[in-house]
Design an enzyme around this catalytic site. Sequence first.
Site: not given
Length: 566
Positions: A290-292
Amino acid sequence: MIVFLAALLMILGLIGRMVYLMVFDAEYYQKKAEDLHERERKIKAARGEIVDTNGTVLATNRTVCTISVIHSQIKEPEVVIKKLSKCLGMEEAEVRKRVEKVSSMERIKTNVDKETGDKIREMELAGVKVDEDFKRYYPYNELASKVIGFTGGDNQGIIGLEVRYEDYLKGSNGRILTTTDARGIELEGVAEDRVEPVAGKTLQISMDYNIQMYAQQMAEKVMEEKQADKVAILLMNPQNGEILAMVNVPEFDLNEPFTLNQDQEISEKSKEALNQMWRNGCINDTYEPGSTFKIITASACLEERVVSLSDTFSCPGYRIVEDRKIRCHKVGGHGAETFVQGIQNSCNPVFIDIGLRLGTGRFCDYFEQFGLLGKTGVDLPGEAATIMHKEENIGQVELATMSFGQSFQVTPIQMAATVSALINGGKRVTPHFGVRILDKDKETVRELKYDDGKHIVSEETSRTMQALLESVVSEGSGKNAKIEGYHIGGKTATSQTLPRSANKYISSFIGFAPAGNPQILGMCVIYNPQGVYYGGTIAAPVIRDIFDNIFPYLGIEKDVEMQYTN
């Protein structure tokens, strides 16, 4: 004449056979004779200890006994059966079966406590042997169980560090050699030949007991509060790859690693359940980051110079790529924003745009350059590799979703290692536990070395990422990780697992401090939390609380202004 010649041939054949046996095959039959008159009993070596960075013992040994019988030497079988069954708490029928079995030596029971073994030895029962042995013992039961691992009945490592460093830990077994007559009865007055065992070496690891214990408590707390399936927490030094803590809750009791009686037949279903219980999710399991992953996309695009900090974007709440409408997490959109604001807001359309600018070919090149296609080389067995599209199968839609961390899978340890490189000045490090091997006097025998790896981004890009990720915590979506007086960098993530229709999520946060000179990197991954599931809301506070408690312990002081040292 015929009878004479036949007899002569027979005699010559026998003489030839005798010459062959006595001259050419003498060594083999000499060994057979020795085996007939010698009985060997092993003396197990004490396994080396595993200690943390401060010398706290995490794995050690307890003295136990193995009770055996030698059938040919037993004089009063009924007495032996009754006394052994009473002392060992076994059924008489089971003891009788083993006592009456005709064999050179038959084990009655292993892992008998020393007190009971000494009691049986004092009875001086003919034919009964009591040999001291070692059983692995873990003082802290469930602490770091999936990292430390455990040993089997033969005292050999099965999982974790116990098996990875088996050659150092196992030592060399000794033996007791006794002489017997042809009936297997030991000869009196003949001295035993004894070879003493050599104990294994001690393994010192980078894990800190205090940090591991606190991180494990925090993981258990958030798992209970959010009714999550499991929680992983990883703390490491991004400068050299030393791992201070690795938590995978629920953990299991290292002193009772098997849920079924080992004397019973274990079904395939039960074996699978045990394997799942022993799995180290930080290295064995992959997930959509995801956004990491936007940390990695941003670093690649800055390094390639397809984006600058002043570039502006517009987010209406979605991007249309080919025939697909890909949404931002903010339904109404973020409107006009700079690249810096796009990172702070964790805006999907911004990263779709810069990912498309980078292009499939260069995206894959950086994926490989950053080390994401291989394994980290962590010193634990069973590390999984990244699950990634083949380049020829990556279209514009796939590239768009990959830019913000979906449609491929990595391990948590791979994410931690890659982000460490992007914020430590650009140097790839090998995450590891093993630091040194010690002898019985705790003197260093060997310092364990690891590849530093190559520089994967420029120091300029690394410094830029430090500042950008610090702003995410101080001004953006990672504000729940903020600690007064410290500059902390980080990135939140909330990814949906497959199948999407199941509505299950993975919430995560990666943070590091001090932002301008990272000394510690922390990662928290929460699997299938119930209720609120956003990474910034539930995962970031976990790392914040851990950092807040361990900064003084690690000597990380408050800083008024952010300073860069890379």
